[in-house]
Design an enzyme around this catalytic site. Structure first.
Site, PDB file in Angstrom:
ATOM      1  N   GLU A  74      23.268 -21.822 -17.645  1.00 25.09           N
ATOM      2  CA  GLU A  74      22.312 -20.965 -16.927  1.00 25.09           C
ATOM      3  C   GLU A  74      23.020 -19.721 -16.393  1.00 25.09           C
ATOM      4  O   GLU A  74      22.480 -18.619 -16.422  1.00 25.09           O
ATOM      5  CB  GLU A  74      21.664 -21.744 -15.781  1.00 25.09           C
ATOM      6  CG  GLU A  74      20.640 -22.758 -16.250  1.00 25.09           C
ATOM      7  CD  GLU A  74      20.177 -23.690 -15.141  1.00 25.09           C
ATOM      8  OE1 GLU A  74      19.020 -24.106 -15.180  1.00 25.09           O
ATOM      9  OE2 GLU A  74      20.987 -24.026 -14.242  1.00 25.09           O
TER      10      GLU A  74
ATOM     11  N   ASP B 124       0.839  -1.194   0.000  1.00 23.05           N
ATOM     12  CA  ASP B 124       0.000   0.000   0.000  1.00 23.05           C
ATOM     13  C   ASP B 124       0.873   1.243   0.000  1.00 23.05           C
ATOM     14  O   ASP B 124       2.073   1.189   0.273  1.00 23.05           O
ATOM     15  CB  ASP B 124      -0.951  -0.004   1.199  1.00 23.05           C
ATOM     16  CG  ASP B 124      -0.207  -0.128   2.528  1.00 23.05           C
ATOM     17  OD1 ASP B 124       0.517   0.817   2.892  1.00 23.05           O
ATOM     18  OD2 ASP B 124      -0.342  -1.164   3.212  1.00 23.05           O
TER      19      ASP B 124
END
Ligand code: GLA
Length: 753
Positions: A615, A535
């Protein structure tokens, strides 16, 4: 000046670049809402306000014996319960004589340069000459209960903020039972309500429906803004889309329980009220005492949801978020949570950090488990001292070793919580929220500290500031892993226990304020079991928030999509995690995981020592690309190119501020054989400019998954493609045909003329 008062008509108009908000002080001193919407160039909008003799309606004394003015159709700016407005009201209070009633009339107003601030509460701020403030005082003539209605007008940003200062100017105490921040009436129109609901690990799922005659309530009673509902709602015309239609946003700058109510009344007028949660809320307001409500940030646009999001993105980034990392590039981090959970040693952490450094990671974050006796989540919370069984070398030495690898060091804390199995709880059992004679409800086997107590806040400030002072910590992940129950504080009398939930939030803000002031160079990241406190209140103290505990990139698409309506990408904590994913077991290509995490603050949450060389090579490339694109993703404009209803893919786009670059991201969520090609109309480019695709990473559809996973290499750049901005925006861009599990495509466009 963006606020104009016309003495003759009693009209106050607030103007922003594209919008106007108008109120009227009428002949009886009612403060009435006249208009909010597209700019009306100071036109008198009183013609919209019509009064009739309505049946079953209460008429104010001033108009007696006329029956044409009634409380329950008056579009008042702030309404009191008990005198005849039967819709959802802004405030409900009990007077000393036991009556519930308050009836406001206009008293005075003041217009000031600059943006007001709110004592003890986060609020949007002005970066210098950006905002004006209007304060309208309304009062109950009988009791002298007074409310100062605050309006902050950010002209260039199309933002208007609202909150209320409630003052007891009477002689006797008053008990507040509801104290909302704002109320607004839309007398005409048919509306849709959009809200963002969810659960742990699946926050902010968008929901849209027609506003009906049943009162719609979006809220949280959990003491936090919550996973379940976000304190942000949108009201749109029923025909509104991303690019068209009336949209009003209401964002609450508050991290505790909240309530947004939308009521379409008997005459199809729609009222929106937003404020702190009123269930079990009371506030004892003695004479001369003041209660500030948190702020609501409102915006209006006639150009659809993308435009509404742009207003919020810019505003949250520049007028809510603060501190060094509001602008400074945030370091690419690696967090050890999904790599080790509680099971690590100092040696293992340094191994992880070493490999992370080799990948280009800039910040190593030590998550839960480093303190107290903490081998699981059943014990140790509250004991913020290093666990020397796991970190034998001690915290300063561990940090030194990590810093020596060229990495910053960050740490996880959960200061608001305590386990019963902890030294802190053994020393201060009374510091946990609990009701007399009742065994408190545990959640994750933890209790909540009573943050309404000054001694608790003072202790936490001392412990946390010492931790940050004694150790070279450059990032803090501030977690909060349960909802509040058992709200009762030993420091308050029986009649004032309804204050505890809000006082908790005020205590939290006080602690965050002290720590962020004292450590301005530390990057704080909010967290609450993922995104339960996502928020604008938390964003005032920390410019980013861990968006969800679900790191599955396919779920993240929806979570981040929902988050994007109100919150900028720069606030969205997003990491690449291992595959198969720990929450869902789903396997996805590394490329896809990175494309989704770049739609956020970007980082890794895996064990790099378990990665293959291929990777690692791909991750180095991803980090390089993320840094290259940082200014576009974090500062540029964000466009949703697909809606949640598109079942087979999700696509979004960033455009740099100067429109010279764009980044297109697409993830196929359900691969089709022999598919319809995806053609999407791009947005926000310069019509006449020429753009070239200068980098394109895509899965190699003819080859195997291993090849899918390494195709972010720089040499994987296909033939030159050049388009005009108008072609891309009106003819659209046709994405290549790709196959495989959850393939992603990322395309970078550069203006060449
Ligand atoms: C919460 C957070 C996670 C992790 C754990 C640690 O769930 O959201 O990221 O920090 O706590 O206990």
């Amino acid at each position: 000046m963006s606020i104009i008062f016309d003495k003759k008509t009693g009209i106050i108009t607030m103007n922003t670049k594209n919008t106007s908000y108008q109120v009227l002080i009428n002949e009886h001193n009612f403060l009435l809402h006249l208009y909010y919407g597209q700019k009306i160039h100071n036109t008198n909008m009183t013609y919209l306000y019509m009064m009739f003799d309505r049946a079953c309606a209460g008429n104010p004394n001033e108009v007696y014996p006329s029956r044409t003015v009634s409380f329950n159709v008056l579009p008042q700016e702030y309404t009191g319960y008990g005198v005849g407005d039967f819709r959802v009201n802004s405030i409900a209070l009990q007077n000393a004589d036991g009556s519930y009633g308050v009836d406001f009339r206009y008293v005075k107003h003041e217009i000031k340069k600059g943006k007001y601030a709110l004592p003890g509460l986060p609020a949007s701020y002005d970066n210098g000459d950006e905002a004006d403030t209007l304060i309208i005082t309304i009062e109950d003539a009988l009791t002298k209960m007074t409310v100062d209605l605050y309006y902050g007008v950010f002209e260039e940003k199309d933002m208007i903020t609202r909150c209320a200062k409630i003052i007891n100017n009477g002689q006797t105490p008053v008990t507040l039972h509801k104290a909302s921040s704002m109320c607004i009436d839309f007398p005409y129109g048919k509306w849709d309500l959009i809200n963002f609901h969810g659960k742990h690990a699946l926050e902010r799922q968008i929901e849209r429906r027609h506003v009906s005659h049943a009162i719609e309530t979006v809220g949280s009673t959990r003491g936090t803004s919550s996973h379940q509902q976000n304190p942000f709602i949108i009201l749109t015309s029923q025909d509104a889309t991303e690019d068209f239609g009336d949209c009003y946003g209401f964002m609450f700058v508050y991290s505790g329980g909240f309530k947004a109510e939308v009521e379409r009344d008997q005459f199809d007028s729609t009222r929106v009220v937003m404020g702190i949660q009123d269930e079990a809320f009371t506030w004892d307001l003695k004479p001369e005492c003041v209660f500030y409500t948190p702020e609501v940030i409102m915006t209006y646009t006639g150009n659809g949801l993308s435009s509404l999001s742009h207003n919020y993105h810019d505003f949250v980034r520049n007028n809510i978020c603060r501190g060094k990392y509001k602008v400074a590039r945030r370091p690419v981090l690696l967090n050890n949570w999904e790599a080790t959970y509680f099971n690590f040693t100092d040696k293992k952490l340094v191994e992880i950090a070493k490999d992370a450094a080799g990948l280009g990671v800039e910040l190593f974050v030590l998550d839960d488990g480093w303190f107290g006796v903490r081998d699981s989540d059943n014990s140790g919370l509250g004991d913020w001292y290093v666990n020397t069984d796991k970190i034998k070398c001690g915290l300063p030495e561990l940090i030194r070793q990590i810093n020596d690898l060229g990495l910053k060091f960050g740490i996880w804390i959960e200061p608001e919580m305590v386990n019963e199995d902890s030294d802190l709880y053994r020393a201060h059992p009374d510091w946990a929220l609990r009701m007399p004679n009742r065994i408190p409800t545990r959640s994750r086997n933890q209790l909540v500290l009573d943050m309404s107590r000054e001694d608790v806040i003072a202790y936490l400030y001392e412990r946390m500031s010492e931790l940050l002072r004694d150790n070279h910590i450059e990032y803090v992940k501030w977690d909060m892993n349960r909802s509040l129950s058992d709200l009762w504080s030993a420091t308050l009398p029986a009649g004032r226990q309804g204050e505890v939930a809000h006082r908790y939030v005020l205590g939290l803000y006080k602690l965050m304020d002290q720590l962020t002031r004292e450590f301005p160079d530390v990057l704080f990241e909010g967290c609450s079991g993922g995104g339960a406190r996502y928020d604008a209140g938390i964003l005032y103290y920390s410019p980013q928030i861990w968006c969800s505990d679900d790191t599955d990139p396919i779920h993240r698409l929806n979570i981040q999509y929902g988050s994007s309506f109100g919150y900028p990408i720069s606030t969205v904590g997003a990491h690449v995690s291992a595959s198969p994913n720990h929450q869902t077991g789903r396997s996805t290509p590394l490329n896809t995981r990175a494309v989704v995490a770049m739609n956020g603050t970007f980082g890794y949450e895996l064990d790099p020592t378990e990665l293959t060389e291929e990777e690692k090579e791909q991750i180095r490339y991803q980090i390089k690309k993320f840094k290259e694109y940082y200014h576009i993703t974090q500062d540029g404009k964000y466009y949703r190119l697909s809606s949640i209803k598109d079942e087979s893919y999700e696509a979004w786009q960033f455009v740099s501020k100067d429109k010279t670059e764009a980044l297109l991201d697409l993830v196929i969520t359900s691969t089709q054989p022999n598919p319809t090609l995806i053609n999407l109309k791009l947005k926000g480019l310069e019509e006449e400019a020429i753009y070239e695709i200068d980098s394109k990473t895509l899965p190699d559809w003819g080859k195997t998954f291993e090849i899918v996973d390494i195709d972010m290499r720089e040499d994987y750049i296909v033939k030159k493609e050049v388009f005009s901005g108008s072609a891309l925006m009106h003819g659209g861009y046709t994405y290549p045909w790709v196959i495989g599990d959850y393939p992603a495509i990322q395309i970078h466009l550069k203006k060449i003329k």
